[in-house]
Enzyme design. Structure first.
Site, PDB file in Angstrom:
ATOM      1  N   LYS A  49      49.357 -14.347  26.741  1.00 27.13           N
ATOM      2  CA  LYS A  49      50.201 -15.375  27.357  1.00 27.13           C
ATOM      3  C   LYS A  49      51.592 -14.876  27.748  1.00 27.13           C
ATOM      4  CE  LYS A  49      47.842 -19.365  27.207  1.00 27.13           C
ATOM      5  NZ  LYS A  49      47.704 -20.299  28.340  1.00 27.13           N
ATOM      6  N   SER A 300      41.491 -12.252  23.885  1.00 28.39           N
ATOM      7  CA  SER A 300      42.737 -12.764  24.458  1.00 28.39           C
ATOM      8  C   SER A 300      43.879 -12.979  23.475  1.00 28.39           C
ATOM      9  CB  SER A 300      42.475 -14.072  25.207  1.00 28.39           C
ATOM     10  OG  SER A 300      41.932 -15.048  24.342  1.00 28.39           O
TER      11      SER A 300
END
Length: 400
Positions: A49, A300
């Protein structure tokens, strides 16, 4: 509008901000494919992110930077925005769902952000963030439905193609769809024959439902260990991009996610959060046509709440056949328990726990129930033990 040039620009801007995560080859995920991991759990904030957040903030005007930024997040986007704001010397306000893991909340606070906890899930925090944006004149940094954010996430696609130019399949986690949109767009623009698949948790399959019905759909509720992708409704931009550039989306169960987390811990010493492990789960449990292919799974994020780690491991052990829990009916007479344990010892299983229920619900008043948990080697070993117990005259009432 998202473009390849924008992703290349993001790649240049982010070169001094992010950590480049090298691919890791593994033969432990699926023996029928050549698997590589893209370990974004090793990123500076423990998640991809930070890429999108940093690129978006880098493109703000001086006036926007002076007023500050606001974001909402289940945790990872929050840390990315907080870190980027700190590096650019601007103020940040982060709205988080009240149920966000404490570790993520505190990590965000430590990066200098002001925290606003909101009752509910991500979408509730989102509405509160929009309200505060208007009240204070802040710039909202969307966690996924923004072209600059999507371009930042798309740099992962560039890195994958640079490190593995002959990749056949890329598997991407999906929550709101920012990561999947950016990666799929970058890869399809540069190597259109590469398949790009998305993965969602069964308990938060908003993108799956939206694409199946050809319109954006909002789920009534979401429930999954993968809190980082627990999004009720995908974004407009991400919906369109995923619909256009993804080759398909599959879902994985909670047990499959736990098994993937356990596999990464045990075989690679990598810690993944639920959202980060869904791509690995899809490859492990043959959810996609990857046999004989060169595959990259994007891990992720790794910001898992340590307070739930033991529960995740236990569920992962059950799913992978490493432990088994059984309820067995025993004749209520001396020597029955000894006879059963001899069968277990013969099959080289380890007893983790055992509970004798003399007043159980067995219809035979001369019987009792035994609830037992065994440590086993794998699913095949588990089947051997069950067959051996039954062969020796003991009735297994239930097992999992």
């Amino acid at each position: 509008m998202l473009s390849l040039d924008m992703i290349y620009k993001a790649n240049t801007v982010l070169s001094s901000v992010i950590r480049r995560t090298d691919l890791i080859s593994t033969d432990k995920i699926n023996p029928n494919a050549q698997i590589f991991l893209k370990p974004e759990n090793l990123q500076v904030t423990g998640s991809f992110k930070v890429r999108g957040a940093s690129f978006k903030i880098s493109q703000l005007t001086d006036e926007e930077k002076a007023k500050g930024v606001i974001a909402c997040s289940a945790g990872n986007h929050a840390q990315g925005v907080a870190l980027a704001a700190q590096r650019y010397g601007i103020k940040s306000l982060i709205c988080l769902p009240s149920g966000a893991p404490i570790s993520k909340v505190e990590a965000t606070r430590e990066k200098g952000a002001e925290i606003c906890l909101v009752d509910g899930v991500y979408d509730d925090a989102y509405q509160r963030a929009l309200q505060l944006r208007d009240e204070r004149g802040l710039t909202f940094i969307h966690p996924f439905d923004d072209d600059y954010v999507i371009a930042g996430q798309g740099t992962i696609g560039l890195e994958i193609l640079n490190d593995l130019p002959d990749v056949d399949v890329v598997i991407v986690p999906i929550g709101g769809g920012g990561l999947a949109s950016g990666v799929a767009y970058a890869i399809k623009m540069l190597k259109p024959d590469t398949k790009v698949y998305g993965v969602q948790a069964e308990g938060a399959a908003s993108m799956v439902k939206s694409i199946d019905q050809n319109q954006i759909k909002c789920l009534q509720s979401v429930l999954t260990i993968a809190d980082g992708i627990a999004v009720k409704e995908p974004g407009e931009n991400t919906f369109n991009l995923c619909q256009q550039y993804l080759d398909g989306i599959v879902t994985v169960s909670e047990d499959e996610i736990c098994a993937a987390i356990l596999c990464l811990m045990e075989h690679h010493r990598l810690i993944a959060e639920g959202a980060g492990a869904v791509s690995i789960a899809a490859a492990m449990f043959d959810k996609l046509p990857i046999e004989g292919k060169k595959v990259c799974c994007i891990l992720s994020g790794g910001n898992i709440d340590v307070t739930i780690l033991s529960r995740v491991v236990n569920r992962g052990l059950l799913k992978s056949g490493r432990t088994i829990e059984m309820l067995i009916e025993l004749p209520d007479r001396p020597g029955s328990l000894l006879a059963l344990t001899k069968v277990i010892v013969h099959h080289c299983a380890n007893i983790i726990s055992i509970h004798h229920e003399r007043n159980g619900e067995s219809p035979d008043v001369n019987s009792c129930n035994l609830r037992i948990v065994l440590e086993t080697r794998n699913a095949e070993h588990t089947n051997e033990i069950r067959e051996g117990i039954a062969r020796n005259g003991f009735q297994i009432l239930e097992w999992k």
